[in-house]
Design a protein around this motif. Structure first.
Motif, PDB file in Angstrom:
ATOM      1  N   HIS A  25     -19.955 -20.237 -23.380  1.00 48.06           N
ATOM      2  CA  HIS A  25     -20.785 -19.180 -23.946  1.00 48.06           C
ATOM      3  C   HIS A  25     -20.416 -18.969 -25.429  1.00 48.06           C
ATOM      4  O   HIS A  25     -19.273 -19.205 -25.830  1.00 48.06           O
ATOM      5  CB  HIS A  25     -20.581 -17.860 -23.185  1.00 48.06           C
ATOM      6  CG  HIS A  25     -21.115 -17.895 -21.801  1.00 48.06           C
ATOM      7  ND1 HIS A  25     -20.411 -18.429 -20.697  1.00 48.06           N
ATOM      8  CD2 HIS A  25     -22.305 -17.448 -21.278  1.00 48.06           C
ATOM      9  CE1 HIS A  25     -21.128 -18.319 -19.608  1.00 48.06           C
ATOM     10  NE2 HIS A  25     -22.299 -17.711 -19.924  1.00 48.06           N
ATOM     11  N   ASP A  73     -18.346 -23.126 -17.539  1.00 47.65           N
ATOM     12  CA  ASP A  73     -19.472 -22.609 -18.332  1.00 47.65           C
ATOM     13  C   ASP A  73     -18.999 -22.197 -19.732  1.00 47.65           C
ATOM     14  O   ASP A  73     -17.959 -21.534 -19.873  1.00 47.65           O
ATOM     15  CB  ASP A  73     -20.102 -21.408 -17.623  1.00 47.65           C
ATOM     16  CG  ASP A  73     -20.787 -21.827 -16.308  1.00 47.65           C
ATOM     17  OD1 ASP A  73     -21.216 -22.999 -16.231  1.00 47.65           O
ATOM     18  OD2 ASP A  73     -20.879 -20.968 -15.424  1.00 47.65           O
ATOM     19  N   GLU A 112     -25.818  -9.866 -24.149  1.00 49.74           N
ATOM     20  CA  GLU A 112     -24.870 -10.701 -23.425  1.00 49.74           C
ATOM     21  C   GLU A 112     -24.559 -11.944 -24.265  1.00 49.74           C
ATOM     22  O   GLU A 112     -25.369 -12.377 -25.070  1.00 49.74           O
ATOM     23  CB  GLU A 112     -25.444 -11.108 -22.055  1.00 49.74           C
ATOM     24  CG  GLU A 112     -25.740  -9.940 -21.121  1.00 49.74           C
ATOM     25  CD  GLU A 112     -24.471  -9.223 -20.682  1.00 49.74           C
ATOM     26  OE1 GLU A 112     -23.397  -9.894 -20.667  1.00 49.74           O
ATOM     27  OE2 GLU A 112     -24.538  -8.017 -20.404  1.00 49.74           O
ATOM     28  N   PRO A 113     -23.361 -12.502 -23.978  1.00 45.34           N
ATOM     29  CA  PRO A 113     -23.049 -13.763 -24.687  1.00 45.34           C
ATOM     30  C   PRO A 113     -24.092 -14.827 -24.369  1.00 45.34           C
ATOM     31  O   PRO A 113     -24.568 -14.922 -23.240  1.00 45.34           O
ATOM     32  CB  PRO A 113     -21.665 -14.129 -24.171  1.00 45.34           C
ATOM     33  CG  PRO A 113     -21.062 -12.834 -23.723  1.00 45.34           C
ATOM     34  CD  PRO A 113     -22.209 -12.002 -23.192  1.00 45.34           C
ATOM     35  N   GLN A 114     -24.387 -15.636 -25.384  1.00 46.39           N
ATOM     36  CA  GLN A 114     -25.425 -16.669 -25.234  1.00 46.39           C
ATOM     37  C   GLN A 114     -24.836 -17.862 -24.490  1.00 46.39           C
ATOM     38  O   GLN A 114     -23.783 -18.386 -24.870  1.00 46.39           O
ATOM     39  CB  GLN A 114     -25.952 -17.078 -26.610  1.00 46.39           C
ATOM     40  CG  GLN A 114     -27.054 -18.097 -26.530  1.00 46.39           C
ATOM     41  CD  GLN A 114     -27.572 -18.509 -27.902  1.00 46.39           C
ATOM     42  OE1 GLN A 114     -28.532 -19.247 -28.000  1.00 46.39           O
ATOM     43  NE2 GLN A 114     -26.928 -17.992 -28.952  1.00 46.39           N
ATOM     44  N   TYR A 115     -25.539 -18.256 -23.407  1.00 45.07           N
ATOM     45  CA  TYR A 115     -25.084 -19.390 -22.618  1.00 45.07           C
ATOM     46  C   TYR A 115     -25.348 -20.669 -23.382  1.00 45.07           C
ATOM     47  O   TYR A 115     -26.454 -20.908 -23.856  1.00 45.07           O
ATOM     48  CB  TYR A 115     -25.808 -19.416 -21.270  1.00 45.07           C
ATOM     49  CG  TYR A 115     -25.401 -20.554 -20.376  1.00 45.07           C
ATOM     50  CD1 TYR A 115     -24.186 -20.512 -19.682  1.00 45.07           C
ATOM     51  CD2 TYR A 115     -26.216 -21.669 -20.246  1.00 45.07           C
ATOM     52  CE1 TYR A 115     -23.814 -21.566 -18.870  1.00 45.07           C
ATOM     53  CE2 TYR A 115     -25.845 -22.725 -19.447  1.00 45.07           C
ATOM     54  CZ  TYR A 115     -24.628 -22.679 -18.751  1.00 45.07           C
ATOM     55  OH  TYR A 115     -24.265 -23.740 -17.962  1.00 45.07           O
TER      56      TYR A 115
END
Length: 794
Positions: free
Chosen positions: A112, A110, A71-74
């Protein structure tokens, strides 16, 4: 884990300024990232300071590199105080990597990271965020800038960018001697953790070398490492990050270390005695043998110098060093003779040229060996008793007289007889002979010192047992003089005396020369001959130093009376037998000034008492010649002018017929020629005949043939013809004389052809050939006219 992330976020907000606060307390708020308090100036009010309320809340400001999740990094979250959660606010993101590396949720804010990041490629990203009204598309707050940093992880090992390394250190170095410093570079962040903290260690190369773990300096670890034992060392160096802890990454490099040479070893002879054999015929300067000392050092430290220790035979030999092989080359300084000495023994010392004083305590850096040389016997040529023979002989010595002898011996063990001969190449005239057995030299011809005073030739001696073995010696024979030539006066043989000379005056110093080889101290005497001593005009004064002076005896001399005097002088030498000669000195009388300087000695000067110089005489003669030339030219011009006047005179009434090479106007042209003279009867009595013009050709008028009975005309012409034939002054060419006399009873009434009614065809001019050679030209001219056609003449 959540508690840890919250604490990190709080620290980042406090120290990195990751907050967005409103700039003015307006209903419409602005976004700003502030780490300190701002000064706000409200419009229409007095400026005052107050704290600005924060408008942004940042959850996170860094991202881990090399993230490998699915998953994309937060990264973090943007939030505005104007966002009430009703979906009326839209968040936008711009700047480095916006849309390609980082994305933002327009509703929630948010952020990412959509791909893996590498801190070594780009350590941080600068972005800009803004809150916009979703309906009006107008910004609710001003755009605010923030930074996202990439957090480093230990993903790069240390690297030696300059490896592999090459180093050197002198042999026999003490412990701790510096060798080299190596350096490894780690691409990780040195400010974060221990990812870039490098520690050095040696994996291979102990116990000879050591390395400082922090600086990477390599040093020697053992004392007295000898290059002659081991010269090359290969050391493996490791650099490890994370401070060398377990889990750190490591890199290695190789360091090649060479021990350089120092002069720590003396030269050594491999054996103590060297034996050499040398033929006695070896030439001086030749190499007769080689010896060698061994030095394990290298380069200039191995250079060796050889010397012969003074002792037996040391003065007959020499030794030098061969630079290429470092061998000692023994050379011969003097000739060897087997019959004199058969063996020689001496010592040779070998030492280093370049010494290292640090190793003197180890002992002397030199070695000594003994050299024994055995001389071999060789069949040698005869040896003369002298290197040069000098002999003397008087000239005119009788042929066959012995003047000396040479001696040569065979010094070999089995002595052989010797034979002598003269080298005829150097004595082509054969003035001398030599006895082949005894070696005596005798004259073969009469010698003349004045022709050749010295003879130089060679004599060859050969062994009877081996004629090919020969030796040669030079013979120098000086021919001694016999007094056979009389002395003669030296130049000059002529001198001068002034007319105003006084008695007792020395006018010339004379000396003598003798073709004989005069011995030291020989004297010449000068005197007048007996016949000249009677009433002499001059005398000779002998100065007793081989010179004499010519002295005057009269008070003045006259060139008019006598210009030359001849003085006979007798000269004798002092050798035995005494030789003498009479030499005549010519004395010329000259005119001089009061100081005795000669002005003129020429004969013509006697006839010039006024003292005119030669240049003045030449000028006078030249003027006379020019005047004579002018007079002769003037007379010649006068004569030429008179002759031209006679030729052009108009007094002569006679006309000559001259051919001008032009065509007339016919019979009606009465102006072309003056015929008045033909009608003048007085011309008959005039004897002046015009003879001064030579016509080129004659052109006479056509005449009728005379009538047979016109005898008076014929008589008149014959009379004139005879007068011209006997006239001695008549010119050597034909001329036409006109006679203005018609005579009596002429049928034609006139001699002139003008106004004649007859034609040329009726006339006959053949009778002109009977008038003699003076009328030959007329006969030829008019005789040829008969062949022409008169009708064609105009």
């Amino acid at each position: 884990m959540l508690t840890r992330n919250c604490l990190s976020l709080l620290l980042w907000v406090l120290f990195d300024g990751g907050l967005l606060t409103p700039l003015q307390p307006q209903p419409q708020q602005t976004l700003a990232t502030e780490l300190r308090e701002n000064v706000i100036h409200l419009p229409g009010q007095r400026s005052h300071f107050h704290r600005v309320k924060r408008g942004w809340v940042w959850n996170q400001f860094f991202v881990l590199e090399e993230y490998m999740g699915s998953e994309p990094q937060y990264v973090g979250k943007l939030h505005s105080d104007l966002d009430k959660g009703e979906g009326t606010v839209k968040y936008t993101l711009s700047g480095d990597g916006a849309g390609t590396v980082f994305t933002i949720d327009e509703t929630t804010g948010d952020i990412h990271a959509i791909r893996s990041l590498d801190r070594e490629e780009k350590p941080f990203y600068t972005l800009r965020a803004q809150a916009v009204d979703i309906e009006t598309r107008k910004p609710l707050e001003p755009e605010s800038e923030f930074i996202i940093k990439v957090q480093d992880i230990n993903d790069n090992e240390p690297k030696f960018l300059d490896g592999p390394y090459i180093a050197s250190v002198p042999e026999m170095s003490p412990v701790g001697a510096y060798v080299l410093q190596v350096k490894a570079t780690d691409a990780d962040d040195p400010t974060y953790g221990n990812s870039a903290r490098v520690v050095y260690s040696i994996l291979q190369g102990q116990p000879y070398f050591s390395i400082d773990p922090k600086t990477g300096v390599i040093r020697t670890a053992l004392p007295n490492m000898d290059r002659e034992v081991k010269e090359q060392y290969q050391v493996l160096i490791q650099a490890k990050d994370m401070g060398g802890q377990l889990g750190g990454l490591a890199g290695t490099t190789i360091v090649n270390i060479t021990l350089t040479d120092v002069n720590d070893n003396p030269p050594r002879f491999p054996k103590s005695i060297f034996h050499l054999k040398v033929p006695e015929s070896s030439p001086v300067g030749s190499a007769i043998g080689r010896i060698r000392a061994v030095d394990p050092d290298f380069g200039q430290n191995a250079e060796i110098e050889y010397n012969i220790v003074p002792g037996d035979g040391g003065n007959l030999f020499d030794i030098v060093t061969d630079e290429d092989t470092q061998e000692g080359v023994i050379k011969l300084k003097k000739p060897l003779d087997f019959e004199t000495k058969k063996a020689y023994t001496f010592k040779v010392e070998a030492s280093n040229v370049h010494l290292d004083h640090r190793f003197h305590s180890a002992g002397p850096f030199k070695d000594t060996a003994t050299v024994k040389i055995s001389v071999l016997d060789v069949d040698e040529p005869p040896v003369f008793s002298k290197p040069l023979y000098t002999m003397e002989v008087y000239e005119d010595t009788p042929v066959g007289t012995i003047i000396g002898a040479v001696t040569a011996q065979d010094l070999d063990v089995g002595s052989s007889a010797v034979r002598y001969l003269i080298d005829w190449k150097s004595d082509g005239d054969s003035y001398f002979t030599i006895d082949a057995t005894e070696g005596t030299i005798a004259t073969n011809e009469l010698l003349d010192r004045e022709s050749t005073a010295q003879y130089n030739f060679s004599i060859i001696a050969s062994k009877v047992s081996n004629p090919l073995l020969t030796s040669r010696v030079n013979i120098l024979i000086n021919v001694l003089d016999v007094n056979e030539f009389p002395p003669e006066i030296s130049v000059p043989y002529e001198t001068a005396v002034c007319e105003n000379a006084k008695p007792g005056q020395i006018i010339q110093i004379v000396s003598a020369a003798d073709r004989d080889l005069s011995p030291a101290g020989q004297q010449f005497s000068f005197k007048l001959s007996p016949e000249a001593a009677i009433k002499p005009n001059f005398t000779v004064r002998d100065f007793r130093n081989n010179t004499a002076g010519i002295e005057t005896r009269r008070n003045g001399y006259s060139r008019r009376q006598q210009e030359l005097y001849f003085l006979p002088i007798v000269i004798e030498d002092s050798s035995y037998p005494v030789q003498s000669s009479t030499n005549t000195m010519t004395i010329r009388v000259c005119r001089c000034d009061s100081d005795g300087t000669i002005l003129s000695c020429n004969v013509e000067a006697i006839f010039l008492p006024v003292g005119l110089s030669t240049g003045a005489l030449i000028a006078i003669l030249l003027c006379i010649v020019i005047l004579l030339a002018i007079v002769v030219l003037y007379v010649a011009l006068r004569r030429q002018k008179k002759k031209d006047t006679l030729m052009t005179s108009k007094e002569d009434i006679r006309d000559n017929v001259i051919h001008y090479d032009d065509e007339g106007g016919g019979e009606e042209d009465t102006q072309a020629f003056d015929i008045g003279a033909l009608r003048n009867p007085k011309v008959i009595e005039d004897n002046k005949i015009r003879r001064d013009i030579k016509p080129d050709s004659l052109c006479l008028p056509r005449q009728r043939p005379p009538v047979e009975d016109n005898t008076d005309i014929r008589d008149f012409i014959n009379q004139r013809l005879q007068e011209n034939d006997v006239d001695p002054i008549a010119p050597p060419y034909d001329s036409l004389a006109t006679y203005a006399y018609e005579g009596s009873g002429s049928v034609a009434d006139s001699l002139s052809s003008i106004e004649s009614l007859t034609t040329e065809a009726d006339q006959d001019y053949n009778y002109l050939t009977d008038w003699g050679p003076r009328f030959k030209v007329l006969a030829d001219m008019f005789g040829e006219e008969e062949s022409y056609n008169p009708d064609k003449v105009t």
